[in-house]
Every structure is written in C-alpha cells, then in structure tokens.
Design a protein around this motif. Structure first.
Motif, PDB file in Angstrom:
ATOM      1  N   VAL A   1     -19.194 -38.830 -17.982  1.00 19.19           N
ATOM      2  CA  VAL A   1     -18.298 -39.816 -17.098  1.00 19.19           C
ATOM      3  C   VAL A   1     -16.889 -39.970 -17.844  1.00 19.19           C
ATOM      4  O   VAL A   1     -16.747 -40.579 -18.579  1.00 19.19           O
ATOM      5  N   PRO A   2     -15.729 -39.590 -17.003  1.00 21.46           N
ATOM      6  CA  PRO A   2     -14.570 -39.776 -17.523  1.00 21.46           C
ATOM      7  C   PRO A   2     -14.058 -41.060 -17.136  1.00 21.46           C
ATOM      8  O   PRO A   2     -14.346 -41.418 -15.681  1.00 21.46           O
ATOM      9  N   ILE A   3     -13.577 -41.907 -18.171  1.00 21.88           N
ATOM     10  CA  ILE A   3     -13.326 -43.207 -17.574  1.00 21.88           C
ATOM     11  C   ILE A   3     -11.940 -43.422 -17.857  1.00 21.88           C
ATOM     12  O   ILE A   3     -11.372 -43.287 -19.213  1.00 21.88           O
ATOM     13  N   GLN A   4     -10.997 -43.842 -16.953  1.00 16.44           N
ATOM     14  CA  GLN A   4      -9.526 -44.115 -17.363  1.00 16.44           C
ATOM     15  C   GLN A   4      -9.340 -45.345 -18.062  1.00 16.44           C
ATOM     16  O   GLN A   4     -10.319 -46.437 -17.750  1.00 16.44           O
ATOM     17  N   CYS A   5      -8.563 -45.396 -19.165  1.00 14.63           N
ATOM     18  CA  CYS A   5      -8.574 -46.677 -20.011  1.00 14.63           C
ATOM     19  C   CYS A   5      -7.742 -47.725 -19.338  1.00 14.63           C
ATOM     20  O   CYS A   5      -6.755 -48.135 -20.253  1.00 14.63           O
ATOM     21  N   GLN A   6      -8.045 -48.032 -18.236  1.00 13.66           N
ATOM     22  CA  GLN A   6      -7.841 -49.262 -17.832  1.00 13.66           C
ATOM     23  C   GLN A   6      -8.801 -50.236 -17.281  1.00 13.66           C
ATOM     24  O   GLN A   6      -9.669 -49.674 -16.952  1.00 13.66           O
ATOM     25  N   PHE A   7      -8.362 -51.624 -17.509  1.00 12.32           N
ATOM     26  CA  PHE A   7      -9.363 -52.567 -17.285  1.00 12.32           C
ATOM     27  C   PHE A   7     -10.195 -52.138 -15.971  1.00 12.32           C
ATOM     28  O   PHE A   7     -11.372 -52.337 -15.720  1.00 12.32           O
ATOM     29  N   LYS A   8      -9.358 -52.153 -14.771  1.00 11.92           N
ATOM     30  CA  LYS A   8      -9.970 -51.966 -13.510  1.00 11.92           C
ATOM     31  C   LYS A   8     -10.773 -50.676 -13.387  1.00 11.92           C
ATOM     32  O   LYS A   8     -11.810 -50.774 -12.558  1.00 11.92           O
ATOM     33  N   SER A   9     -10.547 -49.721 -14.044  1.00 13.47           N
ATOM     34  CA  SER A   9     -11.454 -48.465 -13.656  1.00 13.47           C
ATOM     35  C   SER A   9     -12.797 -48.675 -14.728  1.00 13.47           C
ATOM     36  O   SER A   9     -13.632 -48.512 -14.282  1.00 13.47           O
ATOM     37  N   PHE A  10     -12.574 -49.686 -15.706  1.00 17.39           N
ATOM     38  CA  PHE A  10     -13.869 -49.677 -16.343  1.00 17.39           C
ATOM     39  C   PHE A  10     -14.805 -50.484 -15.542  1.00 17.39           C
ATOM     40  O   PHE A  10     -15.789 -50.259 -15.653  1.00 17.39           O
ATOM     41  N   LYS A  11     -14.362 -51.603 -14.745  1.00 18.21           N
ATOM     42  CA  LYS A  11     -15.066 -52.323 -14.044  1.00 18.21           C
ATOM     43  C   LYS A  11     -16.053 -51.506 -13.034  1.00 18.21           C
ATOM     44  O   LYS A  11     -17.344 -51.814 -12.711  1.00 18.21           O
ATOM     45  N   GLY A  12     -15.495 -50.312 -12.745  1.00 20.05           N
ATOM     46  CA  GLY A  12     -16.292 -49.435 -11.626  1.00 20.05           C
ATOM     47  C   GLY A  12     -17.594 -48.958 -12.212  1.00 20.05           C
ATOM     48  O   GLY A  12     -18.626 -48.281 -11.572  1.00 20.05           O
ATOM     49  N   THR A  13     -17.662 -49.095 -13.566  1.00 20.20           N
ATOM     50  CA  THR A  13     -18.709 -48.184 -13.974  1.00 20.20           C
ATOM     51  C   THR A  13     -20.105 -48.885 -13.811  1.00 20.20           C
ATOM     52  O   THR A  13     -21.041 -48.277 -13.927  1.00 20.20           O
ATOM     53  N   GLU A  14     -19.894 -50.200 -13.468  1.00 25.49           N
ATOM     54  CA  GLU A  14     -21.418 -50.856 -13.006  1.00 25.49           C
ATOM     55  C   GLU A  14     -22.087 -50.249 -11.747  1.00 25.49           C
ATOM     56  O   GLU A  14     -23.178 -50.049 -11.914  1.00 25.49           O
ATOM     57  N   LEU A  15     -21.183 -49.827 -11.052  1.00 29.64           N
ATOM     58  CA  LEU A  15     -21.473 -49.278  -9.675  1.00 29.64           C
ATOM     59  C   LEU A  15     -21.914 -47.820  -9.968  1.00 29.64           C
ATOM     60  O   LEU A  15     -22.928 -47.201  -9.408  1.00 29.64           O
ATOM     61  N   LEU A  16     -21.433 -47.144 -10.768  1.00 28.54           N
ATOM     62  CA  LEU A  16     -21.740 -45.779 -11.345  1.00 28.54           C
ATOM     63  C   LEU A  16     -23.094 -45.902 -11.761  1.00 28.54           C
ATOM     64  O   LEU A  16     -23.837 -45.098 -11.655  1.00 28.54           O
ATOM     65  N   LEU A  17     -23.316 -46.696 -12.868  1.00 28.31           N
ATOM     66  CA  LEU A  17     -24.694 -46.819 -13.443  1.00 28.31           C
ATOM     67  C   LEU A  17     -25.752 -47.076 -12.786  1.00 28.31           C
ATOM     68  O   LEU A  17     -26.922 -46.544 -12.352  1.00 28.31           O
TER      69      LEU A  17
ATOM     70  N   VAL B 199      -9.148 -39.939 -12.373  1.00 30.23           N
ATOM     71  CA  VAL B 199      -9.703 -40.145 -13.530  1.00 30.23           C
ATOM     72  C   VAL B 199      -9.811 -39.003 -14.673  1.00 30.23           C
ATOM     73  O   VAL B 199     -10.094 -39.187 -15.695  1.00 30.23           O
ATOM     74  N   ALA B 200      -9.214 -37.846 -14.098  1.00 33.26           N
ATOM     75  CA  ALA B 200      -9.364 -36.348 -15.042  1.00 33.26           C
ATOM     76  C   ALA B 200     -10.344 -35.788 -15.031  1.00 33.26           C
ATOM     77  O   ALA B 200     -10.811 -34.921 -15.889  1.00 33.26           O
ATOM     78  N   LYS B 201     -11.386 -35.692 -13.868  1.00 35.02           N
ATOM     79  CA  LYS B 201     -12.732 -35.148 -13.787  1.00 35.02           C
ATOM     80  C   LYS B 201     -12.211 -33.715 -13.814  1.00 35.02           C
ATOM     81  O   LYS B 201     -12.931 -32.990 -14.734  1.00 35.02           O
TER      82      LYS B 201
END
Ligand code: ADP
Ligand code: MG
Length: 257
Positions: free
Chosen positions: A146-162, A16-18
């Motif tokens: 937090v780098p997030i890739q601009c794709q729906f599936k990557s965005f979904k992982g943010t819940e786990l991250l939070l 995701v470009a970290k």
C-alpha cells in the motif's frame, strides 16, 4: 523453490505513486535476476505508457483475458528486463461486461495461474477505486503493498482500505497478506508530513511493515516521461536507494499456503 509472490499495489486513491512504484520496484527485482511480470489493471493504462507502449495501439490487453478468458496477453519482449501485460481503455468496460459473470472475482487469479510458475514476482498495478477491478487484483494476490501519500487526508483513507482487505479475506482470498505500507512523496521540510509519517508508523506497523518514505522528487515524473525507471534515467539519484531497500524486503516475502 520459493512460490511466486503476487503483489497488488493497491490504494483506492489516485496519484499516490502506485504505478511509479510498480515499475521501479519491478525494475530493481529484475536487476536482482528475479523473473518479473508487471500487470496493468488500470484502464488508464499508465503503467503501459510508463513502460513505453501506446495503450491506444495495442492489439490485445488484459481485458480480453479477464472478460473473454483468452490467454494472458504478455508483451512479446521484455522491457527493461520485465514482462508486461498491458491495459487500455477497453478495460473500463469490463466491470459492466462481468456484471453477471459467475465467479468473476477470480478472473485475474485464474488467468495468472497458467503463467505464474514462469515468474518469481508478479506485480499488479491496481486502479484508483474500490470497484471490481481492484477486487480482482486483491483476489489474485498473495500480498498487498500500500503506497500512502504523506499527507494527513490520504492517511485517513486507510481505514476504508483495511476494511476492503478484510472483506477480500473473508470472501475470496483468506491468505492475502500485507507486504506493507510505503509512505510516498515525502517532503522532509514539511512538519505536517513528518508527523504523518510518524502516525503511519505508529498506527500501521502492527498490521504490516512500514517501509522508509520515498522522497518527493520531480525526477520520478521526468523518468516516466522518458518511459524509464528512475535508475535508468538518473542512476545517482538519492531516491533510488530507498526503492532498492523496499525491493530487497519484497524479495524476502514468503507465500502462505
Ligand atoms: P498512481 O498510480 O497512484 O495514480 P502515479 O505513480 O501515477 O500514481 O504517480 C502520480 C504522479 O506523481 C505522477 O506524475 C508521478 O510521476 C508522480 N510521483 C510519483 N512518485 C513521486 C515522488 N516520490 N515524488 C514526486 N512525484 C512523484
Ligand atoms: Mg496508476
């Protein structure tokens, strides 16, 4: 004097470009005459490689500092104006080696405490997992970016991250703050990606700053292949102004005490 900003670039997803952001943001902070230390916490050693070192040939890596309590092995020369603590594959064993160590979550924080006054910024490149090395990184940090890739599936992982950030705040680092979210690899021609950026802005801006998206461009990969930050590889590239803007925002962050 502003306290050292220790920023963990974290997302449990890989690719995701970290690492790319760690190097390029560090470079622009160094250009602003900030004293910058980059810390590679990924056993794959990508940051170490991007900075022009060979992980396989290192005599010392971050692993000895966190497992054996040795002094932080800071590379003896600045690279593109930045100091570096390299990593190699030995770091992969450290999760096992620290299995029964007391207060293991604090190993990186303690190692950095000795040197942090020498720097304005310490940027930690985290591994793509929710394992112990990530917890060490988040425990040592004053901020998480937090780098997030601009794709729906990557965005979904943010819940786990939070959720992980809440756990870290509850147990090892109550003052951890969000430096913000960086939408990465943005292709403005794709409608779905534009919708994702909008969703990131709507849903995360209450939690932290949502920075302008970094455009998708092969130039980042080309620059890394040449072991250079983008601005040294192609000084007129249009993605540079976005990275610079984010570096300027990081420069205004304050540390909670
Ligand atoms: P991570 O550290 O999260 O695994 P990396 O920084 O290694 O991610 O990036 C993964 C790959 O994507 C690398 O090949 C990198 O060159 C490439 N990359 C990074 N940023 C961009 C971008 N904005 N556009 C296109 N490719 C990118
Ligand atoms: Mg990486």
């Amino acid at each position: 004097m502003t306290k050292t900003r220790i920023i963990a670039l974290f997302n449990q997803s890989g690719g995701v470009a970290k690492t790319t952001l760690t190097q390029n943001l560090g470079y622009h902070l160094a250009l602003k005459k900030r004293r910058v230390l980059l810390v590679d916490m990924d056993p794959q050693g990508s940051l170490t490689t991007f900075m022009g070192l060979e992980p396989d040939t290192l005599s010392e890596s971050i692993q000895q500092a966190i497992v054996e309590n040795k002094p932080l092995p800071i590379y003896p020369e600045l690279i593109h104006g930045m100091a570096l603590v390299p990593a190699d594959i030995n770091l992969a064993a450290s999760e096992m080696q620290l299995f029964s160590a007391i207060a293991r979550e604090y190993r990186l924080k303690n190692a950095l405490a000795v040197v942090k006054d020498d720097y304005d910024f310490i940027l930690i490149d985290s591994p793509p997992s929710l394992g112990l090395l990530s917890i060490l990184s988040l425990t040592a940090a004053t901020h998480i970016l937090v780098p997030i890739q601009c794709q729906f599936k990557s965005f979904k992982g943010t819940e786990l991250l939070l959720n992980t950030v809440s756990q870290v705040r509850a147990h090892t680092n109550p003052t951890l703050q969000f430096a913000g979210f960086v939408p990465t690899m943005f292709d403005s021609r794709t409608a779905q990606e534009s919708r994702t950026v909008k969703a990131i802005q709507e849903q995360l801006s209450d939690i932290g700053t949502v920075y302008p998206p970094i455009p998708k461009t092969i130039a980042f990969a080309d620059a890394s292949e040449h072991r250079l930050p983008l601005a040294l590889f192609d000084k007129n590239h249009n993605a540079i102004s976005v990275v610079k803007k984010i570096a300027n925002s990081l420069d205004k962050l304050e540390v909670k005490s």
